[in-house]
Write a protein that holds these residues in place. Structure first.
Motif, PDB file in Angstrom:
ATOM      1  N   GLY A 118      47.209  32.802  48.966  1.00 17.64           N
ATOM      2  CA  GLY A 118      47.915  31.822  48.153  1.00 17.64           C
ATOM      3  C   GLY A 118      47.691  30.394  48.580  1.00 17.64           C
ATOM      4  N   SER A 119      47.399  30.184  49.864  1.00 11.20           N
ATOM      5  CA  SER A 119      47.239  28.832  50.372  1.00 11.20           C
ATOM      6  C   SER A 119      45.873  28.235  50.066  1.00 11.20           C
ATOM      7  CB  SER A 119      47.468  28.820  51.890  1.00 11.20           C
ATOM      8  OG  SER A 119      46.475  29.598  52.550  1.00 11.20           O
ATOM      9  N   ILE A 120      44.934  29.044  49.623  1.00 13.69           N
ATOM     10  CA  ILE A 120      43.565  28.552  49.408  1.00 13.69           C
ATOM     11  C   ILE A 120      43.030  28.851  48.013  1.00 13.69           C
ATOM     12  CG2 ILE A 120      42.930  28.651  51.837  1.00 13.69           C
ATOM     13  CD1 ILE A 120      41.640  31.367  51.300  1.00 13.69           C
ATOM     14  N   MET A 121      43.867  29.409  47.138  1.00 14.91           N
ATOM     15  CA  MET A 121      43.386  29.841  45.817  1.00 14.91           C
ATOM     16  C   MET A 121      42.796  28.693  45.007  1.00 14.91           C
ATOM     17  SD  MET A 121      43.618  33.114  45.434  1.00 14.91           S
ATOM     18  CE  MET A 121      43.689  33.414  43.681  1.00 14.91           C
ATOM     19  N   ASN A 122      43.476  27.555  44.989  1.00 15.10           N
ATOM     20  CA  ASN A 122      42.991  26.433  44.184  1.00 15.10           C
ATOM     21  C   ASN A 122      41.619  25.955  44.658  1.00 15.10           C
ATOM     22  OD1 ASN A 122      45.224  26.415  42.520  1.00 15.10           O
ATOM     23  ND2 ASN A 122      46.343  24.926  43.771  1.00 15.10           N
ATOM     24  N   THR A 123      41.462  25.844  45.979  1.00 13.12           N
ATOM     25  CA  THR A 123      40.189  25.389  46.532  1.00 13.12           C
ATOM     26  C   THR A 123      39.073  26.387  46.235  1.00 13.12           C
ATOM     27  OG1 THR A 123      41.330  24.229  48.310  1.00 13.12           O
ATOM     28  CG2 THR A 123      38.991  24.679  48.628  1.00 13.12           C
ATOM     29  N   LEU A 124      39.354  27.666  46.406  1.00 11.46           N
ATOM     30  CA  LEU A 124      38.349  28.703  46.146  1.00 11.46           C
ATOM     31  C   LEU A 124      37.937  28.697  44.674  1.00 11.46           C
ATOM     32  CD1 LEU A 124      39.724  31.712  48.224  1.00 11.46           C
ATOM     33  CD2 LEU A 124      37.931  30.079  48.850  1.00 11.46           C
ATOM     34  N   ASN A 125      38.905  28.494  43.804  1.00 11.95           N
ATOM     35  CA  ASN A 125      38.614  28.452  42.372  1.00 11.95           C
ATOM     36  C   ASN A 125      37.734  27.243  42.046  1.00 11.95           C
ATOM     37  OD1 ASN A 125      38.785  29.141  39.625  1.00 11.95           O
ATOM     38  ND2 ASN A 125      40.582  27.851  39.340  1.00 11.95           N
ATOM     39  N   GLN A 126      38.057  26.094  42.618  1.00 13.71           N
ATOM     40  CA  GLN A 126      37.266  24.881  42.371  1.00 13.71           C
ATOM     41  C   GLN A 126      35.830  25.015  42.882  1.00 13.71           C
ATOM     42  OE1 GLN A 126      39.497  21.729  44.224  1.00 13.71           O
ATOM     43  NE2 GLN A 126      41.268  21.999  42.865  1.00 13.71           N
ATOM     44  N   LYS A 127      35.639  25.787  43.926  1.00 11.18           N
ATOM     45  CA  LYS A 127      34.310  25.946  44.503  1.00 11.18           C
ATOM     46  C   LYS A 127      33.545  27.127  43.912  1.00 11.18           C
ATOM     47  CE  LYS A 127      33.339  24.928  48.706  1.00 11.18           C
ATOM     48  NZ  LYS A 127      32.591  23.683  48.446  1.00 11.18           N
ATOM     49  N   GLY A 171      49.768  37.186  48.343  1.00  8.41           N
ATOM     50  CA  GLY A 171      48.862  36.658  47.340  1.00  8.41           C
ATOM     51  C   GLY A 171      49.500  35.573  46.502  1.00  8.41           C
ATOM     52  N   GLY A 172      50.491  34.894  47.062  1.00  6.73           N
ATOM     53  CA  GLY A 172      51.140  33.825  46.328  1.00  6.73           C
ATOM     54  C   GLY A 172      50.123  32.843  45.773  1.00  6.73           C
ATOM     55  N   GLY A 173      50.312  32.427  44.562  1.00  5.52           N
ATOM     56  CA  GLY A 173      49.326  31.562  43.920  1.00  5.52           C
ATOM     57  C   GLY A 173      48.510  32.312  42.896  1.00  5.52           C
ATOM     58  N   VAL A 174      48.618  33.659  42.933  1.00  5.20           N
ATOM     59  CA  VAL A 174      47.971  34.477  41.912  1.00  5.20           C
ATOM     60  C   VAL A 174      48.954  34.646  40.771  1.00  5.20           C
ATOM     61  CG1 VAL A 174      46.938  36.715  41.386  1.00  5.20           C
ATOM     62  CG2 VAL A 174      46.644  35.711  43.653  1.00  5.20           C
ATOM     63  N   SER A 175      48.529  34.309  39.560  1.00  4.73           N
ATOM     64  CA  SER A 175      49.399  34.458  38.400  1.00  4.73           C
ATOM     65  C   SER A 175      49.809  35.918  38.257  1.00  4.73           C
ATOM     66  CB  SER A 175      48.669  33.999  37.138  1.00  4.73           C
ATOM     67  OG  SER A 175      49.383  34.379  35.991  1.00  4.73           O
ATOM     68  N   ARG A 176      51.073  36.147  37.954  1.00  2.87           N
ATOM     69  CA  ARG A 176      51.571  37.519  37.906  1.00  2.87           C
ATOM     70  C   ARG A 176      51.172  38.256  36.634  1.00  2.87           C
ATOM     71  NH1 ARG A 176      52.929  38.708  42.931  1.00  2.87           N
ATOM     72  NH2 ARG A 176      54.387  40.309  42.267  1.00  2.87           N
ATOM     73  N   ASN A 177      50.602  37.581  35.659  1.00  4.61           N
ATOM     74  CA  ASN A 177      50.295  38.251  34.399  1.00  4.61           C
ATOM     75  C   ASN A 177      48.811  38.550  34.209  1.00  4.61           C
ATOM     76  OD1 ASN A 177      49.194  35.774  33.857  1.00  4.61           O
ATOM     77  ND2 ASN A 177      50.671  35.200  32.282  1.00  4.61           N
ATOM     78  N   GLY A 178      48.004  38.341  35.227  1.00  2.00           N
ATOM     79  CA  GLY A 178      46.585  38.662  35.134  1.00  2.00           C
ATOM     80  C   GLY A 178      45.718  37.543  34.611  1.00  2.00           C
ATOM     81  N   SER A 179      46.264  36.334  34.527  1.00  2.00           N
ATOM     82  CA  SER A 179      45.488  35.213  33.999  1.00  2.00           C
ATOM     83  C   SER A 179      44.826  34.385  35.101  1.00  2.00           C
ATOM     84  CB  SER A 179      46.387  34.304  33.149  1.00  2.00           C
ATOM     85  OG  SER A 179      47.427  33.756  33.939  1.00  2.00           O
ATOM     86  N   SER A 180      44.918  34.840  36.338  1.00  2.00           N
ATOM     87  CA  SER A 180      44.284  34.115  37.439  1.00  2.00           C
ATOM     88  C   SER A 180      42.771  34.177  37.313  1.00  2.00           C
ATOM     89  CB  SER A 180      44.705  34.713  38.784  1.00  2.00           C
ATOM     90  OG  SER A 180      46.083  34.567  38.976  1.00  2.00           O
ATOM     91  N   ALA A 181      42.093  33.179  37.867  1.00  2.00           N
ATOM     92  CA  ALA A 181      40.638  33.145  37.811  1.00  2.00           C
ATOM     93  C   ALA A 181      40.023  34.063  38.868  1.00  2.00           C
ATOM     94  CB  ALA A 181      40.141  31.712  38.007  1.00  2.00           C
ATOM     95  N   LEU A 182      40.717  34.264  39.982  1.00  2.00           N
ATOM     96  CA  LEU A 182      40.193  35.055  41.092  1.00  2.00           C
ATOM     97  C   LEU A 182      41.023  36.319  41.286  1.00  2.00           C
ATOM     98  CD1 LEU A 182      39.439  31.951  41.807  1.00  2.00           C
ATOM     99  CD2 LEU A 182      39.162  32.814  44.131  1.00  2.00           C
TER     100      LEU A 182
END
Length: 314
Positions: free
Chosen positions: A171-180, A205-216
């Motif tokens: 959850g702490s790195i999801m945004n960065t991983l998605n951007q890269k 896994g905090g930061g992962v959307s609970r409905n399956g719309s996450s990119a990773l």
């Protein structure tokens, strides 16, 4: 779970004493408003084994939920109602409070394709190895190690199209991983990796959307298994993995099993004892908080049986 005690004595909270481990018992919990004989009766009638059996029955291991439960009554609610009936309680109900949406994984597999075909994670083995909210996918990717994912390392790493192995909380790195441009995460994070190398903490896994719309997508594996993969990558092995995920979003009732122990004075009001039976609807929690519900079931059993036996005044 909730038990209603209508017009009952306020000092009943001390009934939880027998279920508490020796190291957690404080001497001042022994004193209350009840006579010593009544305390002795309640303590002697309580069973830590029965509470433990409830925890084992409800959460001995994490399981995939039966699809029929979503449209009807969840297993845990059925179990509590069955026990309350067995104990002879009154006014037993399952109260329902609208609907909540739920991520229901149908398939979650992470396998090594090369150089050694192997099974890394599978929800058939461990349902919580797939973090809820991970998107559907059927893809291959190179596995690369990014350590604890510190900012400097992430800044100079080429993550496009890669599946990353990390000891960090996803959850702490999801945004960065998605951007890269990373496509997935395999985490072996643990607050106590040396004390329990098989433990997989839940909800990291905090930061992962609970409905399956996450990119990773995110898979959780044990520190032991993660360390083996880490060491192979550090030795220069090229590891390719395949991720296959399918899910369905469900709606389920928010269910609260309740019962009532009637007092002698209908006008005296109610005392409510409650604990959350569900840590979530897709992941069971033995200590948080099925143990609380198990303790309340034991309180209900002891009070009701003692009243019916005439050893405790209503």
């Amino acid at each position: 779970m909730r038990v209603l005690l209508s017009g009952f004595i306020l000092a009943m909270v001390i009934l939880l004493i027998p279920a508490v481990a020796e190291s957690q018992t404080a001497w001042y919990y022994q004193w209350g408003l009840l006579p010593d004989k009544t305390l002795d009766l309640l303590i002697g009638s309580s069973s830590g084994e029965q509470a433990y059996n409830t925890i084992a029955d409800l959460s001995d291991f994490n399981r995939k939920r039966d699809p029929d439960e979503y449209s009807g009554t969840l297993f845990e609610s059925q179990y509590v109602v069955r026990k309350l009936k067995e104990y002879g309680l009154e006014e037993i109900n399952i109260e329902r409070f609208g609907k909540t949406k739920l991520y229901h994984p149908l398939k979650g597999e992470l396998t090594e394709i090369s150089p050694h075909p192997d099974r890394i994670a599978d929800i058939t083995d461990l349902p919580f190895s797939l973090v809820p909210g991970s998107p559907e996918t059927d893809t291959d990717g190179d596995l690369i190690y990014i350590g604890d994912a510190n900012a400097l390392l992430l800044a100079r790493s080429d993550l496009k199209g890669k599946i990353v192995l990390t000891s960090a909380r996803p959850g702490s790195i999801m945004n960065t991983l998605n951007q890269k441009g990373a496509i997935g995460v395999v985490s072996f994070y643990s607050p106590r990796p040396l004390e329990n190398e098989l433990m997989i903490p839940d909800y990291k896994g905090g930061g992962v959307s609970r409905n399956g719309s996450s990119a990773l997508f995110v898979f959780d594996i044990s520190p032991r298994d993660g360390t083996v993969l880490r060491d192979r990558l550090l030795r220069g092995e090229k590891i390719k993995v395949h991720a296959s995920i399918k899910f369905r979003n469900e709606e389920v009732d928010i269910q609260v099993p309740t019962c009532c122990i009637k007092g002698s004075d209908p006008a005296a009001g109610e005392i409510i004892i409650s604990a959350h039976l569900y840590e979530s609807f897709s992941n069971e929690g033995a200590n948080d908080n099925i143990s609380g519900a198990a303790s309340i079931l034991e309180v209900a059993r002891v009070l009701n049986s003692s009243i019916k036996a005439g050893t405790l005044k209503r």
